[in-house]
Enzyme design. Sequence first.
Site: not given
Length: 404
Positions: A6, A12, A15, A88, A212, A241, A262, A334, A361
């Site tokens: 890119c 940016c 990526c 993008c 998500q 969470y 949460e 999570d 994550c």
Amino acid sequence: MNESPCPVQKKCGGCEFSGVPYEKQLEQKQKALQALLSGFGRVEPILGMEDPYYYRGKVHRALAYNKGRILSGCYEAGSHRVVDQPECLLEDKKCQEIAADVVKLISDFKLKIYDEDTGYGLMRHILVRRGFATDEIMLVLVLSERMFPGKNNFLKVLQEAHPEITTIVQNVNPGHTSMVLGPQNATLFGPGFIRDSIGNLTFRISPSSFFQVNPKETEVLYRTAMDFAELSGKETVLDAYCGTGTIGLSAAAHAKSVVGVELNPEAVADARKNAADNHITNIAFTAEDAGQYMERQAASRILYGRPEEERFGRNASGDLVSARKGPYDVLFMDPPRTGATEKFIRSAAKLAPRRIVYISCGPDTLARDLSLFTKLHYKVEKIQPVDMFPFTSHAEVVVRLSLV
Ligand code: SAH
């Protein structure tokens, strides 16, 4: 498919794997995760996407001037300089097209772009979200104030060009802040939210609620989490969470009851609406810090005469077993990238759910948290990475832990 890097990759910073063939990306992620997690058990081969392009259902454009011309794009990594973004390869095409046309309209209507330094100007950000399963589209225009000169004409031209937009929201963000969204939303058109589906459930997405960003791969993620939980319909489940309740709601049909915890009260409000919209009645939500909730639950167990030592005993073969059943059979957790707190993990271990499904994550914090769990009578049984974010170095990992 286009695998040349890119042109704004460096600026940016989104990526890290721009220009790297997808198979190679998966190999590298697998290696990195193995290095981090293989001490806990076998790391299953990462589940990649069939089509790793245009998977993001959410587009954000920050706005700024450069010599009188409007720039629209992401912030340069680590700064607040806007990088003018070409197409993008990760973001939904329709959302990108709408964002680009909104920029043109802002220019045609001579609306002033907000200047972060002086606080002068009106237009700050553009957000577009699309529900992949429903095709509903939400446009959020972030302005520095409530007054929106020429609003009706602006909306008329926009809606003629894009009748597919199902709702438009004006968000007011007057503050000198790096947050994209301000505290106030005014719905200009439609219901003020969109819906998307995961599995056979539909979820409401409002301007500030977490959802998500890769809805397609989220199905794979949740399916893995549900498989790991092995619910029979009799279990009491905690979804810590929980965001807008997506995991707990997916589990509810296969469990006796579910509680979701949460921190963000707006997400909890959405979670409750999601439960009602999907006619799910065996679930309740609470807006609280997850660590605090767990600590309180664990403390009340002790009050009821269940000190930690009492909960574990040895069976006939000398194995350590949970002597008393805690309030939850299965815990889904999570947490954000920072992982769980020690307070959360220690209290969770005191509550002694039979099974824990950890959706992470942040592989580094996952490794840290697994080390603690394995010192607290839990063993890691399965590790399944899922590639939720192709072309970036991020990886999502689902882990199953069982009480020893
Ligand atoms: N399980 C959801 C959301 C995961 S994102 C889903 O799959 O969509 C992580 C969530 O943790 C966010 O909604 C965030 O608001 C919430 N969170 C962050 N810190 C928290 C805390 N200390 N206690 C409870 N929730 C927290």
